[in-house]
Design a protein around this motif. Structure first.
Motif, PDB file in Angstrom:
ATOM      1  N   ASN A   1       1.174  -1.618  -0.035  1.00 50.59           N
ATOM      2  CA  ASN A   1      -0.513   0.079  -0.147  1.00 50.59           C
ATOM      3  C   ASN A   1       0.898   1.587   0.091  1.00 50.59           C
ATOM      4  OD1 ASN A   1      -2.103  -1.530  -0.227  1.00 50.59           O
ATOM      5  ND2 ASN A   1      -2.785  -1.512   1.983  1.00 50.59           N
TER       6      ASN A   1
ATOM      7  N   PHE B   1      -1.843  10.309   4.386  1.00 48.58           N
ATOM      8  CA  PHE B   1      -3.060  10.940   4.928  1.00 48.58           C
ATOM      9  C   PHE B   1      -3.731   8.905   4.373  1.00 48.58           C
ATOM     10  CE2 PHE B   1      -7.590  10.639   3.059  1.00 48.58           C
ATOM     11  CZ  PHE B   1      -8.201  11.282   4.234  1.00 48.58           C
TER      12      PHE B   1
ATOM     13  N   ARG C   1      -5.228   6.312   6.943  1.00 51.89           N
ATOM     14  CA  ARG C   1      -6.839   5.872   7.385  1.00 51.89           C
ATOM     15  C   ARG C   1      -7.148   4.868   6.666  1.00 51.89           C
ATOM     16  NH1 ARG C   1      -8.554   9.083  10.316  1.00 51.89           N
ATOM     17  NH2 ARG C   1     -10.618   8.243   9.931  1.00 51.89           N
ATOM     18  N   ILE C   2      -6.467   4.094   5.779  1.00 52.53           N
ATOM     19  CA  ILE C   2      -7.012   2.859   5.047  1.00 52.53           C
ATOM     20  C   ILE C   2      -6.072   1.743   6.052  1.00 52.53           C
ATOM     21  CG2 ILE C   2      -5.945   0.988   3.306  1.00 52.53           C
ATOM     22  CD1 ILE C   2      -6.829   3.622   1.039  1.00 52.53           C
TER      23      ILE C   2
ATOM     24  N   LYS D   1      -5.102   2.570   9.349  1.00 52.53           N
ATOM     25  CA  LYS D   1      -4.715   2.709  10.270  1.00 52.53           C
ATOM     26  C   LYS D   1      -3.724   2.653  10.902  1.00 52.53           C
ATOM     27  CE  LYS D   1      -9.236   2.110   9.619  1.00 52.53           C
ATOM     28  NZ  LYS D   1     -10.054   3.520   9.105  1.00 52.53           N
TER      29      LYS D   1
ATOM     30  N   TYR E   1       0.211   8.014  14.385  1.00 52.97           N
ATOM     31  CA  TYR E   1       1.198   8.574  12.875  1.00 52.97           C
ATOM     32  C   TYR E   1       3.032   8.731  13.504  1.00 52.97           C
ATOM     33  CZ  TYR E   1      -3.126  12.150  12.605  1.00 52.97           C
ATOM     34  OH  TYR E   1      -3.831  12.371  12.482  1.00 52.97           O
TER      35      TYR E   1
ATOM     36  N   ASN F   1      -7.050  12.241  15.199  1.00 47.80           N
ATOM     37  CA  ASN F   1      -6.314  11.454  16.025  1.00 47.80           C
ATOM     38  C   ASN F   1      -6.805  11.205  17.665  1.00 47.80           C
ATOM     39  OD1 ASN F   1      -4.279   9.595  16.627  1.00 47.80           O
ATOM     40  ND2 ASN F   1      -3.146  10.760  17.214  1.00 47.80           N
TER      41      ASN F   1
ATOM     42  N   SER G   1     -13.145   8.749   3.459  1.00 51.28           N
ATOM     43  CA  SER G   1     -12.278   7.568   3.169  1.00 51.28           C
ATOM     44  C   SER G   1     -11.425   7.223   3.973  1.00 51.28           C
ATOM     45  CB  SER G   1     -11.106   9.148   3.697  1.00 51.28           C
ATOM     46  OG  SER G   1     -10.856   9.193   4.580  1.00 51.28           O
ATOM     47  N   ASN G   2     -13.204   7.011   4.896  1.00 53.51           N
ATOM     48  CA  ASN G   2     -12.770   5.741   6.093  1.00 53.51           C
ATOM     49  C   ASN G   2     -13.502   4.468   4.894  1.00 53.51           C
ATOM     50  OD1 ASN G   2     -11.889   6.985   7.676  1.00 53.51           O
ATOM     51  ND2 ASN G   2     -13.737   7.112   9.165  1.00 53.51           N
TER      52      ASN G   2
ATOM     53  N   LEU H   1     -12.584   3.776   2.070  1.00 51.01           N
ATOM     54  CA  LEU H   1     -11.369   3.561   0.651  1.00 51.01           C
ATOM     55  C   LEU H   1     -10.931   2.249   1.009  1.00 51.01           C
ATOM     56  CD1 LEU H   1      -9.677   7.265   0.630  1.00 51.01           C
ATOM     57  CD2 LEU H   1     -11.359   5.696  -1.340  1.00 51.01           C
TER      58      LEU H   1
ATOM     59  N   ALA I   1      -7.040  -0.135  -0.629  1.00 52.94           N
ATOM     60  CA  ALA I   1      -6.538   0.196  -1.408  1.00 52.94           C
ATOM     61  C   ALA I   1      -6.242  -1.387  -2.972  1.00 52.94           C
ATOM     62  CB  ALA I   1      -4.957  -0.573  -0.531  1.00 52.94           C
TER      63      ALA I   1
END
Lengths: 170, 302
Positions: free
Chosen positions: A28, A128, A132-133, A135, A138, B11, B38-39, B41, B43
Motif C-alpha cells: 500500500n 493520509f 485512513r486505510i 490505520k 502518526y 487522532n 475516506s474511511n 477507501l 487499497a
C-alpha cells in the motif's frame, strides 16, 4: 556475521511473521506513493528478498523499517507518479435504503475525493492514506518516513485541508 | 485552535472545547464528509499468498546460489581435470608402452597381432610389440619360442637377444633359449641376422645355432612346428636342450645322474602326457628315470 537464528530474521518463523505483518502495508505504501500496483508488488518482493539475503544482519525489531526503506529506495528516483486509484468499500451495506440522488451524489463525491487525493503531494497522500486505510498511528508513519511525528501531523493537516479545498473547488 | 488541529482532530487529541469550536466552523461538514468517505477507501488487492510464494521461490534460488556458491563446481572441475589428466597420462603411457604377452611353464598362447598376423607362443615365452606404431613398423621382440604366420605387408621383424629375423610375409618358428637359437621357415623366405651376419632361410628349412655354433640348414618336413600340435620334436639335439624343453612343457624340474647331456637326441615327446613323454625320451636314449611329484631324475642304466 551473526548466525544465531533465534535473534535474526533467518529463522523461517520470524521471517514469515515479518512478512505477514508488513507485506500488505509495504504494498500500500508504495502504491500510495506512485499509484502503480505492479511497482508496488515488485517492491514488496524486492524488499523481502533483500531482507532474506541480509537476514543474518537484521534483527527482528529492525526488519520492518528495513523492508520499508528498501521498498522506498527502489523507486526513489522515479519522478512521475501514476494516478492513485482506490476502491470504496461499502461497509454500511444498507445501500438499498438510500435514494438514487444520494447514491449519485456519493459517487460523485468519491470521484472528487479520488481526484483530490491524486493531486496531493506524494508525502501528504501517503501519510493520509496510511492513516485512513491502514490505520497507522502518526508515530508509526513517522518511523516509516523517517521524519518526526509533528511533521506527520503537519502532512495530515495539510492533506485534509488540500482535499477540502480541492473538493469544494476553492 | 492549536497547530495541525485537523490531524489532532482525527487522532482525538482535541479538547472538548476545541471540538465544539471546530464543529461550529463551516468547513467541518466538508471535513467530516471527507473523513467518512475516506474511511471506506480500500487499497488495491494484494495477494499475500502469491507474493510469499514468489519470494520463497526467489529465496530458494538465492539459497542455492548462496550456499552452493562456486566451490563445489570448482571441486568438480578440479576432480574432472585430475581424472582427465590421469586418463590422458594413462592413455599416453599405455600407448607408448609395449603390449606384452607372455606364457608360463606348461602354457601355450595363441593370439593375433594388429595386422592379423597370427602368433602362437610356446611355454615360458614372452612377446612384446607396440600397438601404436604397428602400422608404421611391424616389430616384435621375443624371448622363448613362438610360431608366426605373418600377414603379407611391410617388413616384419622379430628381435631376439640372439638374432634378428626379418620377413615379408610367411610362416616361421623362432626358438630362442639359453645357448639355443633356431629359426624354422615353413613358407616363403626368412632372413636371419645372427652375429651381424645374414642367413637366408627358405621355406622347409631350419636355421639352428647350438652353443654358438651355426649348424647347416636342415630340412623340415612338417608344415607347422610340432609343438603347436602338442608335440616337441628334436633332430640331433643334445639331451640337455630336450630336458629343458621337457621342464618347460610340464613345469617340472629335471635332474640327471651319470647321464651324458651332450648326447644327441632325435625324436619327439608328447606335451600333454608326461609318462609317455618320459618314455619317449628315456627309451631311445637308453636311460632310466624316476618321477616324484614334479621332479624327474634321469639316470644312466646299470
Amino acid at each position: 556475521m551473526n548466525i544465531d537464528n533465534h535473534n535474526n530474521v533467518c529463522e523461517e518463523k520470524i521471517y514469515n511473521q515479518v512478512f505477514t505483518t508488513n507485506s500488505k502495508t509495504v504494498f500500500n505504501y508504495i502504491y500510495y506513493k506512485f499509484g502503480n500496483e505492479e511497482k508496488a508488488y515488485d517492491a514488496v518482493q524486492e524488499a523481502f528478498v533483500k531482507l532474506w539475503e541480509n537476514c543474518a544482519k537484521v534483527v527482528p525489531s529492525k526488519a520492518k523499517a528495513y523492508v520499508y526503506t528498501i521498498a522506498n529506495n527502489l523507486y526513489l528516483n522515479m519522478i512521475k507518479a501514476d494516478k492513485v486509484r482506490l476502491k470504496y468499500a461499502h461497509l454500511n451495506t444498507d445501500v438499498s435504503n438510500e435514494t438514487p440522488e444520494f447514491l449519485l451524489e456519493e459517487k460523485q463525491f468519491q470521484e472528487k475525493l479520488e481526484r483530490a487525493l491524486a493531486s496531493l503531494p506524494e508525502n501528504q497522500r501517503t501519510t493520509f492514506l496510511l492513516n485512513r486505510i491502514d490505520k497507522k498511528k502518526y508515530a508509526e508513519i513517522a518511523e516509516l518516513e523517517g521524519v518526526s511525528v509533528k511533521a506527520i501531523e503537519k502532512r495530515m493537516h495539510l492533506a485534509l485541508k488540500s482535499l477540502r479545498e480541492h473538493i469544494n473547488g476553492i | 485552535m492549536q497547530e495541525n488541529y485537523l490531524a489532532k482532530w482525527l487522532n482525538n487529541e482535541l479538547t472538548e472545547e476545541e471540538i465544539i469550536q471546530f464543529k461550529k466552523t463551516e468547513e467541518y461538514t466538508s471535513y467530516h464528509k471527507i473523513i467518512t468517505a475516506s474511511n471506506n477507501l480500500q487499497a488495491p488487492e494484494f495477494d499475500q499468498e502469491k507474493a510469499l510464494q514468489a519470494i520463497n521461490n526467489k529465496r530458494n534460488t538465492i539459497k542455492e546460489t548462496k550456499v552452493v556458491k562456486l566451490n563445489p563446481l570448482k571441486k568438480y572441475i578440479s576432480i574432472a581435470a585430475a581424472v582427465l589428466l590421469i586418463c590422458s597420462l594413462g592413455y599416453f603411457y599405455t600407448t607408448t608402452l609395449d603390449q606384452t604377452i607372455s606364457t608360463d611353464y606348461a602354457q601355450n598362447n595363441e593370439f593375433v597381432l594388429p595386422d592379423n598376423s597370427e602368433v602362437i607362443l610356446n611355454a615360458e615365452s614372452k612377446i612384446a610389440y607396440n600397438k601404436n606404431s604397428w602400422d608404421k613398423k611391424r616389430d616384435v621382440s621375443l624371448e622363448g619360442e613362438a610360431f608366426f604366420k605373418v600377414a603379407k605387408g611391410e617388413k616384419f621383424t622379430v628381435t631376439t637377444n640372439q638374432g634378428i629375423i626379418s620377413v615379408l610375409g610367411t610362416q616361421f618358428n623362432v626358438e630362442t633359449r639359453t645357448n639355443f637359437f633356431e629359426v624354422t621357415c615353413y613358407e616363403g623366405l626368412v632372413n636371419v641376422n645372427y652375429n651381424g651376419k645374414d642367413y637366408k632361410v627358405p621355406g622347409g628349412t631350419s636355421f639352428m645355432v647350438i652353443n654358438g655354433n651355426v649348424a647347416p640348414l636342415s630340412h623340415v618336413k612338417t608344415l607347422v612346428p610340432s609343438w603347436t600340435l602338442n608335440e616337441s620334436t628334436f633332430k640331433s639335439i643334445p639331451l640337455e636342450f630336450v630336458f629343458n624343453e621337457l621342464q618347460r612343457q610340464f613345469n617340472l624340474t629335471v635332474t640327471t645322474k651319470n647321464v651324458n647331456t651332450k648326447q644327441l637326441y632325435t625324436g619327439s615327446f608328447n606335451n600333454k602326457d608326461l609318462e609317455l613323454a618320459l618314455k619317449s625320451i628315456s627309451i631311445p636314449s637308453k636311460i632310466s628315470y624316476t618321477l616324484e611329484e614334479n621332479k624327474v631324475l634321469f639316470y644312466a642304466q646299470e
